[in-house]
Scaffold this motif. Sequence first.
Motif, PDB file in Angstrom:
ATOM      1  N   GLY A 108       0.798  -1.223   0.000  1.00 14.69           N
ATOM      2  CA  GLY A 108       0.000   0.000   0.000  1.00 14.69           C
ATOM      3  C   GLY A 108       0.826   1.266   0.000  1.00 14.69           C
ATOM      4  N   SER A 109       0.659   2.068   1.045  1.00 13.34           N
ATOM      5  CA  SER A 109       1.297   3.385   1.116  1.00 13.34           C
ATOM      6  C   SER A 109       2.792   3.326   1.399  1.00 13.34           C
ATOM      7  N   GLN A 110       3.348   2.145   1.577  1.00 15.91           N
ATOM      8  CA  GLN A 110       4.783   2.032   1.847  1.00 15.91           C
ATOM      9  C   GLN A 110       5.618   2.106   0.575  1.00 15.91           C
ATOM     10  N   VAL A 111       4.993   2.202  -0.579  1.00 10.84           N
ATOM     11  CA  VAL A 111       5.713   2.259  -1.852  1.00 10.84           C
ATOM     12  C   VAL A 111       5.538   3.641  -2.465  1.00 10.84           C
ATOM     13  N   ARG A 112       6.664   4.235  -2.848  1.00 12.88           N
ATOM     14  CA  ARG A 112       6.665   5.523  -3.543  1.00 12.88           C
ATOM     15  C   ARG A 112       7.467   5.365  -4.827  1.00 12.88           C
ATOM     16  N   THR A 113       7.233   6.243  -5.769  1.00 10.69           N
ATOM     17  CA  THR A 113       8.043   6.261  -6.990  1.00 10.69           C
ATOM     18  C   THR A 113       8.757   7.598  -7.074  1.00 10.69           C
ATOM     19  N   HIS A 114       9.903   7.561  -7.737  1.00 12.17           N
ATOM     20  CA  HIS A 114      10.686   8.781  -7.921  1.00 12.17           C
ATOM     21  C   HIS A 114      11.396   8.659  -9.266  1.00 12.17           C
ATOM     22  N   VAL A 115      11.251   9.680 -10.107  1.00 11.78           N
ATOM     23  CA  VAL A 115      11.855   9.671 -11.443  1.00 11.78           C
ATOM     24  C   VAL A 115      12.705  10.923 -11.598  1.00 11.78           C
ATOM     25  N   VAL A 116      13.897  10.739 -12.146  1.00 13.48           N
ATOM     26  CA  VAL A 116      14.767  11.871 -12.475  1.00 13.48           C
ATOM     27  C   VAL A 116      15.292  11.663 -13.890  1.00 13.48           C
ATOM     28  N   VAL A 117      15.861  12.711 -14.446  1.00 15.70           N
ATOM     29  CA  VAL A 117      16.439  12.653 -15.790  1.00 15.70           C
ATOM     30  C   VAL A 117      17.929  12.872 -15.673  1.00 15.70           C
ATOM     31  N   GLY A 118      18.724  12.027 -16.334  1.00 12.58           N
ATOM     32  CA  GLY A 118      20.169  12.215 -16.326  1.00 12.58           C
ATOM     33  C   GLY A 118      20.929  10.920 -16.493  1.00 12.58           C
ATOM     34  N   ASP A 119      22.191  10.955 -16.073  1.00 10.46           N
ATOM     35  CA  ASP A 119      23.064   9.794 -16.140  1.00 10.46           C
ATOM     36  C   ASP A 119      22.744   8.870 -14.965  1.00 10.46           C
ATOM     37  N   PRO A 120      22.384   7.604 -15.220  1.00 15.59           N
ATOM     38  CA  PRO A 120      21.975   6.715 -14.128  1.00 15.59           C
ATOM     39  C   PRO A 120      22.997   6.597 -12.999  1.00 15.59           C
ATOM     40  N   LYS A 121      24.273   6.477 -13.330  1.00 15.00           N
ATOM     41  CA  LYS A 121      25.294   6.317 -12.290  1.00 15.00           C
ATOM     42  C   LYS A 121      25.235   7.458 -11.288  1.00 15.00           C
ATOM     43  N   GLU A 122      25.265   8.659 -11.810  1.00 17.74           N
ATOM     44  CA  GLU A 122      25.296   9.840 -10.938  1.00 17.74           C
ATOM     45  C   GLU A 122      23.964  10.069 -10.247  1.00 17.74           C
ATOM     46  N   LYS A 123      22.875   9.922 -10.973  1.00 19.31           N
ATOM     47  CA  LYS A 123      21.554  10.227 -10.414  1.00 19.31           C
ATOM     48  C   LYS A 123      21.151   9.242  -9.321  1.00 19.31           C
ATOM     49  N   ILE A 124      21.526   7.979  -9.464  1.00 19.25           N
ATOM     50  CA  ILE A 124      21.206   7.006  -8.424  1.00 19.25           C
ATOM     51  C   ILE A 124      21.943   7.365  -7.135  1.00 19.25           C
ATOM     52  N   CYS A 125      23.229   7.664  -7.248  1.00 16.80           N
ATOM     53  CA  CYS A 125      24.009   8.025  -6.056  1.00 16.80           C
ATOM     54  C   CYS A 125      23.498   9.322  -5.423  1.00 16.80           C
ATOM     55  N   GLU A 126      23.121  10.288  -6.238  1.00 19.24           N
ATOM     56  CA  GLU A 126      22.547  11.537  -5.717  1.00 19.24           C
ATOM     57  C   GLU A 126      21.236  11.261  -4.987  1.00 19.24           C
ATOM     58  N   ALA A 127      20.400  10.409  -5.563  1.00 17.85           N
ATOM     59  CA  ALA A 127      19.100  10.110  -4.959  1.00 17.85           C
ATOM     60  C   ALA A 127      19.259   9.402  -3.623  1.00 17.85           C
ATOM     61  N   VAL A 128      20.221   8.497  -3.532  1.00 15.03           N
ATOM     62  CA  VAL A 128      20.471   7.807  -2.268  1.00 15.03           C
ATOM     63  C   VAL A 128      20.732   8.832  -1.171  1.00 15.03           C
ATOM     64  N   GLN A 129      21.532   9.821  -1.506  1.00 12.09           N
ATOM     65  CA  GLN A 129      21.870  10.858  -0.535  1.00 12.09           C
ATOM     66  C   GLN A 129      20.681  11.791  -0.283  1.00 12.09           C
ATOM     67  N   ASP A 130      20.080  12.297  -1.340  1.00 11.63           N
ATOM     68  CA  ASP A 130      18.986  13.269  -1.208  1.00 11.63           C
ATOM     69  C   ASP A 130      17.753  12.687  -0.523  1.00 11.63           C
ATOM     70  N   LEU A 131      17.466  11.419  -0.784  1.00 14.43           N
ATOM     71  CA  LEU A 131      16.278  10.775  -0.216  1.00 14.43           C
ATOM     72  C   LEU A 131      16.572  10.059   1.097  1.00 14.43           C
ATOM     73  N   HIS A 132      17.820  10.136   1.548  1.00 10.93           N
ATOM     74  CA  HIS A 132      18.254   9.530   2.820  1.00 10.93           C
ATOM     75  C   HIS A 132      17.966   8.027   2.874  1.00 10.93           C
ATOM     76  N   ALA A 133      18.330   7.342   1.794  1.00 11.35           N
ATOM     77  CA  ALA A 133      18.095   5.900   1.729  1.00 11.35           C
ATOM     78  C   ALA A 133      19.039   5.171   2.680  1.00 11.35           C
ATOM     79  N   ASP A 134      18.509   4.155   3.330  1.00 14.65           N
ATOM     80  CA  ASP A 134      19.310   3.315   4.214  1.00 14.65           C
ATOM     81  C   ASP A 134      20.059   2.244   3.444  1.00 14.65           C
ATOM     82  N   VAL A 135      19.499   1.853   2.310  1.00 16.53           N
ATOM     83  CA  VAL A 135      20.120   0.821   1.477  1.00 16.53           C
ATOM     84  C   VAL A 135      19.648   1.026   0.033  1.00 16.53           C
ATOM     85  N   LEU A 136      20.535   0.693  -0.904  1.00 12.63           N
ATOM     86  CA  LEU A 136      20.228   0.727  -2.331  1.00 12.63           C
ATOM     87  C   LEU A 136      20.222  -0.700  -2.837  1.00 12.63           C
TER      88      LEU A 136
END
Length: 179
Positions: A108-136
């Motif tokens: 249910g509400s435990q799932v969110r989506t997030h989309v960005v545009v750019g280079d996957p390598k850089e954007k994934i690492c940025e998102a981990v930091q910006d979204l405060h992910a505990d694990v990727l």
Amino acid sequence: MSGGGNLNRVLVSVDGSEESMKALRWALNNLKLRSPTSDSTDAPSFIIFHVQSPPSIATGLNPGAIPFGGPSDIEVPAFTAAIEAHQERITRAVLDHALGICSQFNLGSQVRTHVVVGDPKEKICEAVQDLHADVLVMGSRAFGPIKRMFLGSVSNYCAHHAPCPVIIIKENDSVNKID
């Protein structure tokens, strides 16, 4: 990891490949989120993350210079709009597939989506930091040495640059729950 339930945010990177969907299934089967607290403003979540290619990557498809002496560096707006619309359809299909997998787990509400545009390598690492992910969590396509040399390995890059633990689900890994 499956019993602790200490994770607040799990970021799962999906690109439409079967390997990325396998990684999503693995995460949903094996990782447990922290129980939400009544005073928390941000509920624990699985974040389905997708990186869309920038339209400029597809410029190799641009119809080129206008014939008979026209300028050679003008973008054709209709062409760019068509590429962007096509990328939006691809992104929607990838997210719909991922959300279909998530629906089997009744999160249910435990799932969110997030989309960005750019280079996957850089954007994934940025998102981990910006979204405060505990694990990727991500899949690995297991490119051979030649493809890896030209394309690079997104999972390898993220394993070395993401500011959190990275779980890479390889092609031959089972998606079954760890006991």
